[in-house]
Write an enzyme that holds these catalytic residues in place. Sequence first.
Site, PDB file in Angstrom:
ATOM      1  N   GLY A  57       0.799  -1.218   0.000  1.00  0.00           N
ATOM      2  CA  GLY A  57       0.000   0.000   0.000  1.00  0.00           C
ATOM      3  C   GLY A  57       0.830   1.265   0.000  1.00  0.00           C
ATOM      4  N   HIS A  87       2.342   4.566  -4.854  1.00  0.00           N
ATOM      5  CA  HIS A  87       2.944   5.722  -5.524  1.00  0.00           C
ATOM      6  C   HIS A  87       3.195   5.354  -6.987  1.00  0.00           C
ATOM      7  CE1 HIS A  87       6.619   3.434  -5.129  1.00  0.00           C
ATOM      8  NE2 HIS A  87       6.510   3.419  -3.814  1.00  0.00           N
ATOM      9  N   HIS A 100       4.429   1.875  -7.875  1.00  0.00           N
ATOM     10  CA  HIS A 100       3.426   0.798  -7.910  1.00  0.00           C
ATOM     11  C   HIS A 100       2.589   0.908  -9.182  1.00  0.00           C
ATOM     12  CE1 HIS A 100       3.952   1.277  -3.400  1.00  0.00           C
ATOM     13  NE2 HIS A 100       4.232   0.006  -3.592  1.00  0.00           N
ATOM     14  N   LYS A 135      13.829  -2.162  -7.232  1.00  0.00           N
ATOM     15  CA  LYS A 135      14.454  -1.411  -6.129  1.00  0.00           C
ATOM     16  C   LYS A 135      14.783  -2.383  -4.994  1.00  0.00           C
ATOM     17  CE  LYS A 135      12.244   1.330  -3.223  1.00  0.00           C
ATOM     18  NZ  LYS A 135      12.656   0.773  -1.916  1.00  0.00           N
ATOM     19  N   ASP A 136      13.871  -3.337  -4.780  1.00  0.00           N
ATOM     20  CA  ASP A 136      14.114  -4.393  -3.785  1.00  0.00           C
ATOM     21  C   ASP A 136      14.724  -5.586  -4.525  1.00  0.00           C
ATOM     22  OD1 ASP A 136      12.811  -3.238  -1.326  1.00  0.00           O
ATOM     23  OD2 ASP A 136      11.180  -3.089  -2.761  1.00  0.00           O
ATOM     24  N   GLN A 159      15.055  -8.904  -2.710  1.00  0.00           N
ATOM     25  CA  GLN A 159      13.724  -9.509  -2.563  1.00  0.00           C
ATOM     26  C   GLN A 159      13.299 -10.188  -3.870  1.00  0.00           C
ATOM     27  OE1 GLN A 159      10.047  -7.778  -0.634  1.00  0.00           O
ATOM     28  NE2 GLN A 159       9.671  -7.063  -2.696  1.00  0.00           N
ATOM     29  N   SER A 188       7.530   4.057  -0.528  1.00  0.00           N
ATOM     30  CA  SER A 188       6.504   4.501   0.420  1.00  0.00           C
ATOM     31  C   SER A 188       7.159   5.170   1.628  1.00  0.00           C
ATOM     32  CB  SER A 188       5.674   3.314   0.892  1.00  0.00           C
ATOM     33  OG  SER A 188       5.143   2.638  -0.229  1.00  0.00           O
ATOM     34  N   ARG A 189       8.388   4.768   1.949  1.00  0.00           N
ATOM     35  CA  ARG A 189       9.084   5.353   3.098  1.00  0.00           C
ATOM     36  C   ARG A 189       9.471   6.808   2.867  1.00  0.00           C
ATOM     37  NH1 ARG A 189      10.720   1.020   6.547  1.00  0.00           N
ATOM     38  NH2 ARG A 189      10.446  -0.924   5.443  1.00  0.00           N
TER      39      ARG A 189
HETATM   40  O1  PAF Z   1       7.782  -5.232  -1.713  1.00  0.00           O
HETATM   41  C1  PAF Z   1       6.787  -5.217  -0.983  1.00  0.00           C
HETATM   42  O2  PAF Z   1       5.996  -4.267  -0.977  1.00  0.00           O
HETATM   43  C2  PAF Z   1       6.557  -6.385  -0.040  1.00  0.00           C
HETATM   44  O3  PAF Z   1       7.756  -6.896   0.447  1.00  0.00           O
HETATM   45  C3  PAF Z   1       5.685  -7.486  -0.664  1.00  0.00           C
HETATM   46  C4  PAF Z   1       6.378  -8.116  -1.865  1.00  0.00           C
HETATM   47  C5  PAF Z   1       4.353  -6.915  -1.079  1.00  0.00           C
HETATM   48  C6  PAF Z   1       5.459  -8.597   0.372  1.00  0.00           C
HETATM   49  O4  PAF Z   1       4.812  -8.113   1.506  1.00  0.00           O
END
Ligand code: PAF
Length: 271
Positions: free
Chosen positions: A22, A25, A28, A142-143, A146, A179-180
């Site tokens: 959520g 921005h 997303h 960016k992540d 992840q 978002s931060r």
């Molecule tokens: O990148 C994110 O916003 C979160 O880590 C995700 C992939 C939605 C998992 O909660």
Amino acid sequence: MLHTYAQLGIENSLLGFVPTMGALHQGHLHLINTALAQCDWVVCSVFVNPSQFNDPADYENYPRTKDQDLDALSAFDKVLAYFPEKDELYPPHLPKLLDYNDPALFGILEGSYRPGHFQGVVTVVIRLLKQVAPNKAFFGLKDYQQYLVIKKAASLLLPMVQILGVETVRSVDGLALSSRNQRLGEKALHTALNIGKALRHIAFQKHKIPLDQAIAQAAWMLEQTGFETDYLCVCLGNNLLEVTEWPDNAELIALCAAKIDGVRLIDNLLF
Ligand code: PAF
């Protein structure tokens, strides 16, 4: 709970998925547009996942903007908004965390500063992917760590879902959207540009000066501008193994995590 795709008449559509926490921005929205360009329909989930926060204060302070997020999502045709309740993803009959580990990726960089973070990410993403059952799922680069973690976990646990990375969206002056960023004042927002400058400095110095010198200069730049740096390093792009000398012919990534005014920002640059 989601309606069934048959109820919506879209059971044979190519389905894309954009999971988010959520505070939506432009980054997303770019993920959603990328997904829409490749799929018939897109599900966008909004869930602030407690199990990926190792710091309870960070979880409490994470921006929650449900009404604005709903408005942003309803502006799209063919986007289904999904706001799961905690019990849907963490039902009492399931273990809190998925029994999956990837020591090579979980223990480095973000993982070493945020113990348990990737276990929480993989748990929620795999559960969301099982519920949403998309053909393709889209994650921001960016992540980057992840993205690699999820790509590997999904290839083992849900190989029918294609995991795709989408380039980072930046402000006109180069700040990676996050978002931060909402928690930064005007001055800190300006100072935050130095993360991108530090990463670009390292890439620009490739093969011109020794790698450790390039990193030291960039680290000094961050320190001078008030950052507290967790890590600033160069790794191989495909597996995040850290390099200490410039290799020939390898895709590299410079990565940084640093705090300004108590807000932890991450960014990276592939080169
Ligand atoms: O990148 C994110 O916003 C979160 O880590 C995700 C992939 C939605 C998992 O909660």
